[in-house]
Scaffold this active site. Structure first.
Site, mmCIF file in Angstrom:
data_model
loop_
_atom_site.group_PDB
_atom_site.id
_atom_site.type_symbol
_atom_site.label_atom_id
_atom_site.label_comp_id
_atom_site.label_asym_id
_atom_site.label_seq_id
_atom_site.Cartn_x
_atom_site.Cartn_y
_atom_site.Cartn_z
ATOM 1 N N LYS A 27 0.842 -1.203 0.000
ATOM 2 C CA LYS A 27 0.000 0.000 0.000
ATOM 3 C C LYS A 27 0.878 1.254 0.000
ATOM 4 O O LYS A 27 0.608 2.220 -0.711
ATOM 5 C CB LYS A 27 -0.948 -0.033 1.207
ATOM 6 N N GLN A 63 -5.183 -1.789 9.077
ATOM 7 C CA GLN A 63 -4.996 -3.115 8.503
ATOM 8 C C GLN A 63 -5.628 -4.175 9.403
ATOM 9 O O GLN A 63 -5.450 -4.157 10.619
ATOM 10 C CB GLN A 63 -3.482 -3.372 8.317
ATOM 11 N N ASP A 105 -11.101 2.712 3.574
ATOM 12 C CA ASP A 105 -11.455 1.311 3.354
ATOM 13 C C ASP A 105 -12.968 1.108 3.292
ATOM 14 O O ASP A 105 -13.432 0.000 3.029
ATOM 15 C CB ASP A 105 -10.927 0.525 4.563
#
Ligand code: GUN
Length: 284
Positions: A52, A96, A119
């Protein structure tokens, strides 16, 4: 059979972002900035986070890695998320997953400010998706929709099956496909006798999390099968569906690795870009 490779889809999205960044730069706005929270030292998560950050670097976005100890307390994690929420230099925040077992992923994801939820995993973002008002969506399902568009696979009026109801893949995918006018069935761990029903569906999206649980001939002849699973076995990486015989039986199939995976990070970049754009417009 069409092999649905993710890289050309990702490259197309990166090209779009790069060209939009040209006019962005001339506007004088600061570059998009993504903060990634990593709790603990799970090796797979470390690799994903590095990818990322590399994607940010490649596009010229700013990225910050917030590394936190495995045994962080709920109070300290809450504080950290609040601090990132109030940092006006940050456009997008991604935490994450998975989190260590003492931390409730849903509760902590929900602390991320909705304007920075790169996200799209907060209740707010999921609510916007259900009501069809989203500007971004969770990266894996959003990548799958991009892949369908890229390869001109039209799900409208088709009977489609999503296997798996996670908040990160199955549930958002159900809504995105419904918005595309598919007739969507959502199967999950409590679905009775799933294997006997597979042949009813023109498209199947598999996110069951079990290595090679299905084989291509389990599905309807000429079905399109999108495999979200990725598992490391002794003989390499495999998906939730075994690939042997896919070319003969299916009309389109995602390879593992190299299918859905590469689209995911590209969509994270696009999500970050869209949040940054919205934040800049809001601020001016
Ligand atoms: N872990 C594996 N995939 C993802 C993802 O798309 N987002 C987050 N936050 N964690 C993940």
């Amino acid at each position: 059979m069409i092999e649905l490779k993710g890289k050309p889809v990702a490259d197309f999205i990166y090209q779009q972002i790069t060209s939009e960044l040209q006019s962005w730069k001339s506007s004088g706005w600061s570059l998009p900035h993504l903060a990634v929270i990593l709790v603990g030292a799970d090796p797979a998560s470390q690799v994903y986070v590095q990818h990322k950050q590399k994607a940010c670097e490649k596009l010229g976005f700013k990225s910050s890695l917030v590394q936190l100890a495995e045994n962080i307390t709920e109070k300290d994690l809450t504080e950290k998320i609040k601090q990132l929420n109030s940092d006006s230099s940050i456009d997008g925040i991604l935490m994450q997953l998975p989190l260590p077992t003492h931390l409730d992923a849903k509760k902590f994801s929900d602390l991320i400010a909705k304007e920075k939820d790169a996200d799209a995993l907060t209740s707010s973002s999921l609510g916007l998706l259900v009501t069809g008002q989203q500007i971004i969506a969770s990266c894996t399902p959003f990548g799958i929709i991009e892949m369908l568009d890229f390869y001109k696979l039209n799900v409208a009026k088709k009977n489609v099956l999503v296997i798996g109801r996670s908040l990160i893949v199955g549930l958002p995918l159900f809504h995105l496909l419904t918005q595309k006018n598919a007739t969507v069935t959502l199967a999950h761990s409590q679905t009775v006798d799933l294997k006997s029903r597979l042949k009813e569906f023109d498209f199947v999206f598999v996110a069951i999390g079990k290595p090679e649980y299905f084989k291509p001939t389990d599905f309807k002849k000429d079905a399109v099968v999108i495999d979200v699973g990725i598992h490391r076995l002794e003989n390499g990486l495999v998906g939730d569906v075994s690939s042997a015989g896919a070319a003969e039986h299916l009309s389109a199939f995602t390879p593992v690795p190299g299918g859905v995976g590469p689209t995911t990070i590209a969509l994270l970049m696009r999500n970050t870009f869209k949040l940054a754009e919205k934040n800049r417009k809001f601020a001016t």
